[in-house]
Design an enzyme around this catalytic site. Structure first.
Site, mmCIF file in Angstrom:
data_model
loop_
_atom_site.group_PDB
_atom_site.id
_atom_site.type_symbol
_atom_site.label_atom_id
_atom_site.label_comp_id
_atom_site.label_asym_id
_atom_site.label_seq_id
_atom_site.Cartn_x
_atom_site.Cartn_y
_atom_site.Cartn_z
ATOM 1 N N ARG A 51 -6.669 -7.452 4.713
ATOM 2 C CA ARG A 51 -6.743 -7.643 3.271
ATOM 3 C C ARG A 51 -6.239 -6.437 2.474
ATOM 4 O O ARG A 51 -5.395 -6.588 1.583
ATOM 5 C CB ARG A 51 -8.204 -7.926 2.847
ATOM 6 C CG ARG A 51 -8.674 -9.328 3.116
ATOM 7 C CD ARG A 51 -10.155 -9.339 3.448
ATOM 8 N NE ARG A 51 -10.306 -8.738 4.750
ATOM 9 C CZ ARG A 51 -10.266 -9.436 5.889
ATOM 10 N NH1 ARG A 51 -10.167 -10.739 5.847
ATOM 11 N NH2 ARG A 51 -10.345 -8.834 7.060
ATOM 12 N N THR A 52 -6.757 -5.260 2.788
ATOM 13 C CA THR A 52 -6.495 -4.111 1.905
ATOM 14 C C THR A 52 -5.017 -3.737 1.891
ATOM 15 O O THR A 52 -4.427 -3.521 0.832
ATOM 16 C CB THR A 52 -7.359 -2.917 2.348
ATOM 17 O OG1 THR A 52 -8.703 -3.358 2.509
ATOM 18 C CG2 THR A 52 -7.315 -1.797 1.330
ATOM 19 N N LYS A 79 2.603 10.899 19.674
ATOM 20 C CA LYS A 79 3.172 12.127 20.252
ATOM 21 C C LYS A 79 2.378 13.354 19.830
ATOM 22 O O LYS A 79 2.806 14.487 20.062
ATOM 23 C CB LYS A 79 4.625 12.278 19.794
ATOM 24 C CG LYS A 79 5.516 11.104 20.144
ATOM 25 C CD LYS A 79 6.873 11.233 19.430
ATOM 26 C CE LYS A 79 7.566 9.890 19.385
ATOM 27 N NZ LYS A 79 8.662 9.868 18.397
ATOM 28 N N ARG A 101 -5.877 4.777 4.725
ATOM 29 C CA ARG A 101 -7.096 4.373 5.444
ATOM 30 C C ARG A 101 -7.161 5.188 6.728
ATOM 31 O O ARG A 101 -6.159 5.337 7.429
ATOM 32 C CB ARG A 101 -7.076 2.883 5.775
ATOM 33 C CG ARG A 101 -8.184 2.487 6.758
ATOM 34 C CD ARG A 101 -8.308 1.008 6.921
ATOM 35 N NE ARG A 101 -8.865 0.394 5.724
ATOM 36 C CZ ARG A 101 -9.260 -0.877 5.664
ATOM 37 N NH1 ARG A 101 -9.160 -1.658 6.728
ATOM 38 N NH2 ARG A 101 -9.768 -1.378 4.564
ATOM 39 N N HIS A 129 -15.037 2.960 0.266
ATOM 40 C CA HIS A 129 -13.949 1.973 0.174
ATOM 41 C C HIS A 129 -13.903 1.549 -1.298
ATOM 42 O O HIS A 129 -14.311 0.449 -1.664
ATOM 43 C CB HIS A 129 -14.258 0.783 1.088
ATOM 44 C CG HIS A 129 -13.104 -0.142 1.329
ATOM 45 N ND1 HIS A 129 -11.948 -0.132 0.581
ATOM 46 C CD2 HIS A 129 -12.938 -1.139 2.252
ATOM 47 C CE1 HIS A 129 -11.122 -1.078 1.019
ATOM 48 N NE2 HIS A 129 -11.700 -1.683 2.044
HETATM 49 N N1 CP Z 1 -12.285 -5.688 3.235
HETATM 50 C C1 CP Z 1 -11.406 -5.004 4.006
HETATM 51 O O1 CP Z 1 -11.295 -3.773 3.939
HETATM 52 O O2 CP Z 1 -10.676 -5.786 4.849
HETATM 53 P P1 CP Z 1 -9.509 -5.238 5.777
HETATM 54 O O3 CP Z 1 -10.135 -4.361 6.827
HETATM 55 O O4 CP Z 1 -8.852 -6.444 6.364
HETATM 56 O O5 CP Z 1 -8.578 -4.437 4.917
#
Ligand code: CP
Length: 297
Positions: A51-52, A79, A101, A129
């Site tokens: 999603r993100t 590497k 992320r 998040h």
């Molecule tokens: N909600 C969320 O962070 O989903 P993803 O891990 O798929 O990005």
């Protein structure tokens, strides 16, 4: 230029202005903004995402940006290239924003100290998040107008959840009451100091909730010895149709995804009329457009 490393540090009026701007980015909104035309948004995903990453990509493209999608798989991390070397090399390609992320808490903060462009935290370890919390708040605001006085119940693996932490800070800042419910082994210390209320008794607290947010059991972050029995967990903390009957008649069910169907959430509930899970995903694009605008400007 502004970083979004966490919800902490953003005032209520700033959060509300961002959510107001996201409202204008919904389909059918007043204007098509191409404020990032000619700019690059770099997605650096050291952890998997459905999603993100997709949502930031769609948001960036809708704003006219070019998108550089980097993921650890297939990269020179294999590497031995470090986080900072990776970030600095991507920065050398000229992005206006790096969306990152990483499995380690604080990784986006470290990168932000070493690059000149804006950095957006797309999830760091069990820490924060923020874009998820903002889209969750946006989804609730769409239903209620304001969050003041509303009770949001967050149920599940709070210990490993960056979503829970960001939501606690965001929802409190916007005036909501936040109750966190989990087995004692899946609750971190310090939630009450952050303004949360803590309980281990889901059935007792469900009738108070104006919205229920279920969290995924993050088994990949647990060592074998501490893995709860999924059957036991589901029996005590899973949101089933019988438990939905205990909720207020109009209380929605949220989940950040991905869902462990049949563990924290019954499939019938996930796909049922109370679920706003796909609304959350749809709203995520509008909210991330607003985030990219604010951070890149
Ligand atoms: N909600 C969320 O962070 O989903 P993803 O891990 O798929 O990005």
């Amino acid at each position: 230029m502004r970083h979004l490393l966490g919800i902490a540090g953003w005032r209520r009026d700033e959060l509300e202005a961002l959510l107001d701007r996201a409202q204008e980015h919904l389909p059918g909104g007043p204007e098509a903004s191409h404020v990032l035309r000619g700019k690059v948004v770099a997605n650096l995903f050291f952890e998997d995402s459905t999603r993100t990453r997709s949502s930031f990509e769609v948001a960036a493209r809708r704003l006219g940006a070019d998108v550089l999608n980097w993921s650890h798989a297939g990269s020179s991390v294999s590497k031995g290239e470090t986080l900072l070397d990776t970030a600095r090399n991507i920065e050398a390609m000229g992005p206006a924003v790096i969306v990152i992320r990483h499995r380690s808490s604080g990784a986006p903060h470290l990168v932000a100290r070493h690059v000149k462009c804006a950095v957006v935290n797309a999830g760091d370890g069990a820490h924060e998040h923020p874009s998820q919390a903002l889209l969750d708040a946006f989804t609730l605001r769409q239903r209620w107008g304001r969050l003041d006085g509303r009770t949001v119940l967050i149920v599940g693996d709070v210990l490993h959840s960056r979503v829970a932490r960001s939501n606690l800070v965001c929802l409190k800042a916007l005036g909501a009451r936040v109750v966190l419910c989990a087995p004692p082994t899946l609750l971190p210390p310090g939630l009450e100091e952050m303004g949360g209320e803590v309980t281990h008794h889901l059935d007792a607290v469900l009738p108070q909730a104006d919205a229920v947010m279920c969290l995924r059991l993050q088994t990949e972050r647990m060592s074998e010895a501490f893995l709860p029995s999924q059957r036991e967990y589901s029996r005590l903390f899973g949101l089933t149709p019988a438990r939905v009957e205990r909720m207020k008649a109009d209380a929605p069910v949220l989940h950040p995804g991905p869902i462990n169907r049949g563990v924290e959430l019954s499939p019938v509930v996930a796909d049922g009329p109370r679920s706003v899970i796909l609304e959350q995903v749809a709203n995520g694009v509008a909210v991330r457009r607003a985030i990219l605008e604010v951070c890149a400007s």
